[in-house]
Design an enzyme around this catalytic site. Structure first.
Site, PDB file in Angstrom:
ATOM      1  N   TYR A   1      45.543   8.971 -26.775  1.00 20.82           N
ATOM      2  CA  TYR A   1      45.561   9.691 -28.051  1.00 20.82           C
ATOM      3  C   TYR A   1      45.868   8.793 -29.251  1.00 20.82           C
ATOM      4  CZ  TYR A   1      44.782  14.270 -26.052  1.00 20.82           C
ATOM      5  OH  TYR A   1      44.209  15.351 -25.430  1.00 20.82           O
TER       6      TYR A   1
ATOM      7  N   GLU B   1      53.087  17.494   1.117  1.00 24.48           N
ATOM      8  CA  GLU B   1      51.795  17.345   0.432  1.00 24.48           C
ATOM      9  C   GLU B   1      51.613  18.366  -0.691  1.00 24.48           C
ATOM     10  OE1 GLU B   1      46.992  17.884   1.270  1.00 24.48           O
ATOM     11  OE2 GLU B   1      48.371  17.796   2.962  1.00 24.48           O
TER      12      GLU B   1
ATOM     13  N   ASP C   1      48.712  18.363   5.638  1.00 21.59           N
ATOM     14  CA  ASP C   1      47.719  19.077   6.423  1.00 21.59           C
ATOM     15  C   ASP C   1      47.158  18.175   7.517  1.00 21.59           C
ATOM     16  OD1 ASP C   1      47.921  21.385   4.889  1.00 21.59           O
ATOM     17  OD2 ASP C   1      46.232  20.865   3.584  1.00 21.59           O
TER      18      ASP C   1
END
Length: 389
Positions: free
Chosen positions: A131, A217, A270
């Site tokens: 920015y 996770e 997972d």
């Protein structure tokens, strides 16, 4: 008597703790983390002077940095993780080339901003950097790439260049610290998690009595464990999530905790290629940031679950799992070709079982057994009996 209160409950974790190599009462191979302001400024100035020298002699200026996109530049060291080879292939950024003129200009501008930040002892995030001149930079991805390439070229971690990542990680449990602004934070009583500070290297008075760190996770799983009061029941634990793919600040904080306290770290991800990749980044680092692995990777991380072998072990209905896709198979082939495979006993077996079963399992699959199965059965059992690899 609560089983957690019995010393024998913690015997496997204690055994894991004592299995780690220690030198002079500290974890081995702690990297040098402090670079002087003068050293950093000198390295930036050297590159700028080289560019100016090329231009003054009538040459079209170039800069070179290590190619961060190829595995050919990556080697593996068990106590550090992924790292750059000694003679890596380089990428040349040429001002005269239409394909890299913009990249060259971006790197020069970003380095000039970094020089000012270091010189004035100020910090900014990569988002703040964008920015400062969004029209010139074009997009955030271009800024992120420039910062990483400059860091790699100078061989200086980006936090020493005073550019910080935006934090997304959350903490809970037995941990307290003072941040770079002097604010004291305790993670014990949080209801939704405490944000990992943006300036991790500015943290001081880090304190904990935790026996383990659980790296989670998903934010949804992290929040479920908080709702279940897991961190209050176990007390001597730290819960951490980066809400998916590991961000720089979460990895930095985990490395800081490992270096200072030598706490066993266990990953809950997972049982799919993406979750395994996330666990491996925490453990060994990533290809793109291999030049910073010694500051970020924690090779002692163990994979707690969900393991593909857990599907059979806990009687999970395979029909409730998700079929692996062709993309998953390609990712699995990639994982099986990684240089660290032989140093991670059990990983190959688990990955090949996933291929054999032709399914993957998310952490939420445990809810099919019982809503409290994860926090009341699965995790306590894994912790007590050493169910990690």
């Amino acid at each position: 008597m609560d089983p957690i209160a019995r010393p024998e409950f913690w015997s496997c974790l204690d055994k894991l703790y004592h299995s780690f190599p220690i030198e002079n009462d500290k974890p081995a191979n702690i990297p040098k983390r402090i670079l002087s302001k003068a050293d950093v400024l000198q390295k930036i100035q050297t590159v700028m002077n080289d560019v100016m020298g090329q231009m003054s002699s009538g040459e079209s200026p170039t800069m070179k940095h290590i190619n961060r996109s190829t595995w050919e530049n990556i080697s593996f060291k068990e106590n550090i993780g992924l790292q750059m080879v000694n003679d890596p292939k380089m990428t040349t950024v040429r001002y005269e080339s239409p394909q890299s003129t913009k990249k060259f200009a971006l790197m020069i501008k970003v380095m000039s901003i970094m020089f000012t930040l270091v010189q004035t002892d100020k910090y900014c995030t990569k988002r703040d950097l964008f920015y400062q001149d969004p029209t010139f930079f074009g997009n955030q991805m271009a800024v992120d790439e420039a910062v990483d390439n400059i860091s790699c070229m100078l061989q200086i971690p980006r936090w020493h260049l005073h550019v910080l990542g935006t934090s997304k990680g959350l903490l809970a449990g037995d941990l307290s610290f003072q941040d770079a602004d002097g604010n004291f934070t305790s993670c014990n009583s949080t209801k939704n998690g405490v944000m990992v500070p943006s300036h991790v290297m500015g943290i001081s008075f880090l304190q904990t009595n935790a026996k383990f760190v659980l790296i989670i996770e998903k934010d949804a799983t992290f929040q479920k464990l908080l709702d279940d009061g897991f961190h209050l029941k176990f007390k001597q634990c730290i819960l951490v999530t980066a809400k998916g793919f590991p961000d720089m600040n979460t990895r930095l904080l985990l490395k800081l905790l490992w270096d200072k306290f030598h706490i066993p770290m266990l990953a809950l991800v997972d049982a799919d290629p993406h979750g395994i990749e996330i666990m491996l980044i925490y453990k060994y680092g990533s290809k793109a940031l291999a030049f910073e692995s010694e500051y970020l990777a924690v090779p002692s991380v163990r994979w707690l679950g969900i393991l593909p072998t857990d599907i059979k072990r806990f009687g999970i209905d395979v029909d409730k799992c998700i079929s692996i896709t062709s993309g998953d198979k390609n990712k699995i082939s990639d994982l099986l070709s990684r240089p660290f495979l032989s140093s991670f006993p059990g990983l190959e077996k688990e990955i090949k079982l996933m291929l054999e079963l032709k399914v993957k399992a998310e952490i939420q699959i445990l809810d099919s057994l019982s809503p409290m199965f994860l926090s009341s059965v699965y995790l306590p059992g894994k912790l007590q009996y050493g169910g990690w690899i």
